[in-house]
Design a protein around this motif. Structure first.
Motif, PDB file in Angstrom:
ATOM      1  N   GLY A 111       0.789  -1.223   0.000  1.00 31.11           N
ATOM      2  CA  GLY A 111       0.000   0.000   0.000  1.00 31.11           C
ATOM      3  C   GLY A 111       0.822   1.273   0.000  1.00 31.11           C
ATOM      4  N   TYR A 112       2.081   1.185  -0.365  1.00 33.33           N
ATOM      5  CA  TYR A 112       3.023   2.308  -0.369  1.00 33.33           C
ATOM      6  C   TYR A 112       3.345   2.812   1.042  1.00 33.33           C
ATOM      7  CZ  TYR A 112       1.644   2.402  -5.291  1.00 33.33           C
ATOM      8  OH  TYR A 112       1.360   2.048  -6.588  1.00 33.33           O
ATOM      9  N   THR A 113       2.860   2.106   2.069  1.00 31.66           N
ATOM     10  CA  THR A 113       3.159   2.503   3.449  1.00 31.66           C
ATOM     11  C   THR A 113       3.817   1.381   4.246  1.00 31.66           C
ATOM     12  OG1 THR A 113       0.971   1.812   4.262  1.00 31.66           O
ATOM     13  CG2 THR A 113       1.201   4.099   3.504  1.00 31.66           C
ATOM     14  N   GLU A 114       3.757   0.157   3.733  1.00 33.04           N
ATOM     15  CA  GLU A 114       4.287  -1.006   4.439  1.00 33.04           C
ATOM     16  C   GLU A 114       5.129  -1.832   3.462  1.00 33.04           C
ATOM     17  OE1 GLU A 114       3.703  -1.333   7.614  1.00 33.04           O
ATOM     18  OE2 GLU A 114       1.972  -0.021   7.938  1.00 33.04           O
ATOM     19  N   GLY A 115       5.578  -2.992   3.933  1.00 34.01           N
ATOM     20  CA  GLY A 115       6.279  -3.924   3.066  1.00 34.01           C
ATOM     21  C   GLY A 115       7.785  -3.854   3.201  1.00 34.01           C
ATOM     22  N   LEU A 272     -14.916   2.285   3.514  1.00 35.21           N
ATOM     23  CA  LEU A 272     -14.638   1.525   2.301  1.00 35.21           C
ATOM     24  C   LEU A 272     -14.984   2.337   1.067  1.00 35.21           C
ATOM     25  CD1 LEU A 272     -13.929  -1.063   0.777  1.00 35.21           C
ATOM     26  CD2 LEU A 272     -16.257  -1.878   1.213  1.00 35.21           C
ATOM     27  N   ARG A 273     -16.110   3.041   1.133  1.00 35.93           N
ATOM     28  CA  ARG A 273     -16.522   3.855  -0.004  1.00 35.93           C
ATOM     29  C   ARG A 273     -15.477   4.937  -0.299  1.00 35.93           C
ATOM     30  NH1 ARG A 273     -21.479   4.724   1.511  1.00 35.93           N
ATOM     31  NH2 ARG A 273     -21.060   6.650   2.665  1.00 35.93           N
ATOM     32  N   ALA A 274     -14.899   5.522   0.742  1.00 33.97           N
ATOM     33  CA  ALA A 274     -13.880   6.560   0.550  1.00 33.97           C
ATOM     34  C   ALA A 274     -12.663   5.997  -0.173  1.00 33.97           C
ATOM     35  CB  ALA A 274     -13.474   7.150   1.895  1.00 33.97           C
ATOM     36  N   VAL A 275     -12.254   4.773   0.208  1.00 34.98           N
ATOM     37  CA  VAL A 275     -11.103   4.153  -0.461  1.00 34.98           C
ATOM     38  C   VAL A 275     -11.427   3.864  -1.922  1.00 34.98           C
ATOM     39  CG1 VAL A 275      -9.629   2.117  -0.529  1.00 34.98           C
ATOM     40  CG2 VAL A 275     -10.157   3.189   1.664  1.00 34.98           C
ATOM     41  N   LEU A 276     -12.635   3.334  -2.179  1.00 33.62           N
ATOM     42  CA  LEU A 276     -13.009   2.980  -3.546  1.00 33.62           C
ATOM     43  C   LEU A 276     -13.138   4.209  -4.428  1.00 33.62           C
ATOM     44  CD1 LEU A 276     -15.659   0.184  -2.852  1.00 33.62           C
ATOM     45  CD2 LEU A 276     -13.271  -0.094  -3.529  1.00 33.62           C
ATOM     46  N   VAL A 277     -13.601   5.313  -3.863  1.00 36.06           N
ATOM     47  CA  VAL A 277     -13.804   6.536  -4.651  1.00 36.06           C
ATOM     48  C   VAL A 277     -12.518   7.345  -4.756  1.00 36.06           C
ATOM     49  CG1 VAL A 277     -15.022   8.752  -4.744  1.00 36.06           C
ATOM     50  CG2 VAL A 277     -16.273   6.663  -4.140  1.00 36.06           C
ATOM     51  N   ASP A 278     -11.845   7.540  -3.615  1.00 39.33           N
ATOM     52  CA  ASP A 278     -10.684   8.435  -3.587  1.00 39.33           C
ATOM     53  C   ASP A 278      -9.362   7.731  -3.878  1.00 39.33           C
ATOM     54  OD1 ASP A 278     -12.375  10.547  -2.895  1.00 39.33           O
ATOM     55  OD2 ASP A 278     -12.138  10.164  -0.742  1.00 39.33           O
ATOM     56  N   GLY A 279      -9.311   6.421  -3.703  1.00 43.08           N
ATOM     57  CA  GLY A 279      -8.070   5.699  -3.938  1.00 43.08           C
ATOM     58  C   GLY A 279      -7.144   5.747  -2.742  1.00 43.08           C
ATOM     59  N   LEU A 280      -5.921   5.277  -2.947  1.00 38.06           N
ATOM     60  CA  LEU A 280      -4.936   5.220  -1.870  1.00 38.06           C
ATOM     61  C   LEU A 280      -4.474   6.625  -1.493  1.00 38.06           C
ATOM     62  CD1 LEU A 280      -2.847   2.213  -3.207  1.00 38.06           C
ATOM     63  CD2 LEU A 280      -4.349   2.200  -1.206  1.00 38.06           C
ATOM     64  N   PRO A 281      -4.286   6.890  -0.199  1.00 38.84           N
ATOM     65  CA  PRO A 281      -3.890   8.242   0.218  1.00 38.84           C
ATOM     66  C   PRO A 281      -2.424   8.558  -0.033  1.00 38.84           C
ATOM     67  CG  PRO A 281      -4.126   6.816   2.130  1.00 38.84           C
ATOM     68  CD  PRO A 281      -4.591   6.020   0.947  1.00 38.84           C
ATOM     69  N   TRP A 282      -1.562   7.571   0.179  1.00 38.09           N
ATOM     70  CA  TRP A 282      -0.125   7.779  -0.015  1.00 38.09           C
ATOM     71  C   TRP A 282       0.338   6.926  -1.181  1.00 38.09           C
ATOM     72  CZ3 TRP A 282       0.382  11.769   2.887  1.00 38.09           C
ATOM     73  CH2 TRP A 282      -0.247  11.846   4.124  1.00 38.09           C
ATOM     74  N   GLY A 283       1.142   7.496  -2.042  1.00 34.50           N
ATOM     75  CA  GLY A 283       1.628   6.793  -3.218  1.00 34.50           C
ATOM     76  C   GLY A 283       2.018   7.801  -4.281  1.00 34.50           C
ATOM     77  N   PRO A 284       2.424   7.332  -5.454  1.00 30.05           N
ATOM     78  CA  PRO A 284       2.848   8.238  -6.521  1.00 30.05           C
ATOM     79  C   PRO A 284       1.809   9.319  -6.807  1.00 30.05           C
ATOM     80  CG  PRO A 284       3.391   5.988  -7.092  1.00 30.05           C
ATOM     81  CD  PRO A 284       2.580   5.914  -5.839  1.00 30.05           C
TER      82      PRO A 284
END
Length: 489
Positions: A111-115, A272-284
């Motif tokens: 998720g661009y925040t872990e791993g 969940l709706r916010a994630v599906l609509v807005d996408g990931l918060p941190w990332g390119p």
């Protein structure tokens, strides 16, 4: 070649010592950039300082991933303490030989925040066995890697990917790899990284092929990035500037970044709706500099068209999460539940019609499949269609985990790496099918070696999809493997 106790190779900054194991060599924790701390914390990556003598590369280097007590992840991804987090691991069957072997560079997800690149699942032993040099890389995560900061370079995590690929181009021949035959690969956020790089003009020439597993694209709009940055600064009690954020310890920002990105609503469906609509918060972020437009638009415009791509997903990335509330959803009509997620009536009706088999499994199964499709599978189709005639192969991973009950997120990774003995039981069961690993991994080897994975390309027959782990009575390749997501494309 004879296996001496200490394989040593010479790269641009100096000599490094690895170690042998079962016919191949590993070189761990080699810096491709200086530690991103102090004045370099929010800077673009800076090449490492040269060193004298022989540098040991015997243990994984520091990771940007920080351990959270009690955290359980689908993939075992250790966190390694330390500041020098910008490093690579190289696995090779032929250190010091002429650079003739194909190379895979793997970018981890999270998720661009872990791993972490230090996962035993990402060990390149099986690829080495099959004549492929493998590299895994670390990069800055979360706000430090991707957050908007006034006065600092944008997309620092993306710049880390570029710096690592430049390191590979300059140094991989010392490990027996061919810098002209580099395949980038990744899963989830790592798959999104692959597509981001594929559609980025600044990355062209650094790799010759790409394989994206369950790609999670971010393409964060600049206005959202600025809003999140301001919210994080407010939570930290500092100005939203480079100097302001520099005064906040990394651990504190990691702790606060989730709160800055979370929905204020207590309603789980709203989150969940916010994630599906807005996408990931941190990332390119679409910054107008490195990333000038959304990835799909860049691919549609022809960026990366000369680079062959394999892209696909598992069938039910997120359905296991919906399973947790399946009893509560048992009497809720699927159409009503999709409406709560903001799916328009016409789209809802078409989607349910195209997913009748999933609908018969219950509303939780429908919501899990919809989340999977909205985040991953519809994107696979958009990418394949955006590339038009550019060489593109599409697959689905359909084998259900006997533990999870679905072909879930991350399940395909140990099959791709052919590492079924690396502690995969919690996700894939005690007896995962080795024939499936041979098929998935063999396709990856063929693609890295020959530029084709072994089935009909979508670009020559739109819809053509390789099914991994399907019913034995069904063909391995189907004419329209993603028909069920058409309503969302």
């Amino acid at each position: 070649m004879p296996q001496h106790p200490d394989p040593i190779v010479t790269i641009a900054p100096g000599r490094v010592r690895g170690f042998w194991r079962d016919g191949s060599a590993a070189f761990l924790g080699i810096p491709f950039a200086q530690a991103p701390v102090g004045d370099l914390r929010f800077a673009a990556p800076v090449p490492p300082e040269p060193w004298d003598g022989v540098r040991d590369a015997l243990e994984y280097g520091a990771t940007a991933h920080r351990e959270k007590p009690g955290e359980v992840t689908l993939i075992p991804e250790p966190s390694v303490p330390g500041d020098a987090t910008l490093n690579v691991n190289v696995f090779t069957p032929a250190p010091g030989d002429p650079g003739e072997l194909p190379v895979i560079v793997y970018i981890h997800g999270g998720g661009y925040t872990e791993g972490s690149p230090a996962s035993p699942w990402y060990d390149g032993a099986a690829f080495n066995r099959d004549g492929v040099v493998t590299v895994t890389l670390s990069y800055r995560l979360g706000f430090d890697g991707f957050g908007h900061i006034a006065g600092a370079p944008s997309n620092r995590g993306v710049r880390d990917w570029l710096a690592a690929l430049e390191w590979v181009r300059e140094n991989i021949s010392a490990f027996g790899g061919d810098p002209g035959r580099v395949t980038i690969a990744g899963q989830s956020a790592g798959g999104g990284a692959v597509l981001t790089l594929l559609g980025m003009p600044a990355a062209q020439g650094l790799f010759s092929a790409a394989w994206a597993m369950s790609p999670a694209l971010a393409d964060v709009p600049p206005e959202r990035a600025r809003t999140l940055s301001a919210k994080l600064a407010n939570l930290a009690g500092v100005a939203p500037t480079r100097d302001g954020f520099a005064g906040v310890p990394e651990a504190k920002l990691v702790e606060l970044q989730r709160g800055a990105a979370s929905s204020d609503s207590k309603d789980r469906l709203a989150g969940l709706r916010a994630v599906l609509v807005d996408g990931l918060p941190w990332g390119p972020m679409v910054d107008g500099d490195l990333i000038k437009t959304s990835t799909v638009d860049a691919l549609r415009a022809g960026v990366g068209a000369g680079i062959p791509l394999v892209v696909g997903s598992t069938d039910d990335e997120f359905t296991m999460l919906a399973d947790r509330v399946k009893n509560k959803l048992r009497l809720v009509p699927a159409s009503f539940a999709l409406g709560l997620l903001g799916v328009p009536p016409g789209t809802r009706a078409a989607y349910l019609r195209d997913n009748a088999a999933q609908r018969r499994k219950g509303t939780a199964a429908v919501l899990g499949r919809y989340a999977t499709d909205a985040v991953f599978r519809a994107g696979v189709v958009r990418v394949a269609e955006a590339r038009a005639q550019a060489a593109t192969w599409v697959y689905r991973f359909e084998w259900p985990s006997p533990v999870i009950g679905w072909a879930c997120h991350c399940l395909d990774v140990p099959f791709w790496f052919d590492c079924l003995d690396a502690g995969v039981g919690a996700l894939a069961g005690d007896h995962p099918p080795r024939a499936l690993a041979a098929a998935v991994h063999g396709s990856a080897v063929a693609f890295a070696r020959d530029g084709e994975p072994g089935w009909r390309a979508w670009s020559t027959m739109p819809g053509s999809t390789r099914i991994f782990g399907g019913e034995p009575s069904r063909p391995d390749v189907t004419a329209d493997g993603y028909a069920s997501v058409r309503a969302l494309v």
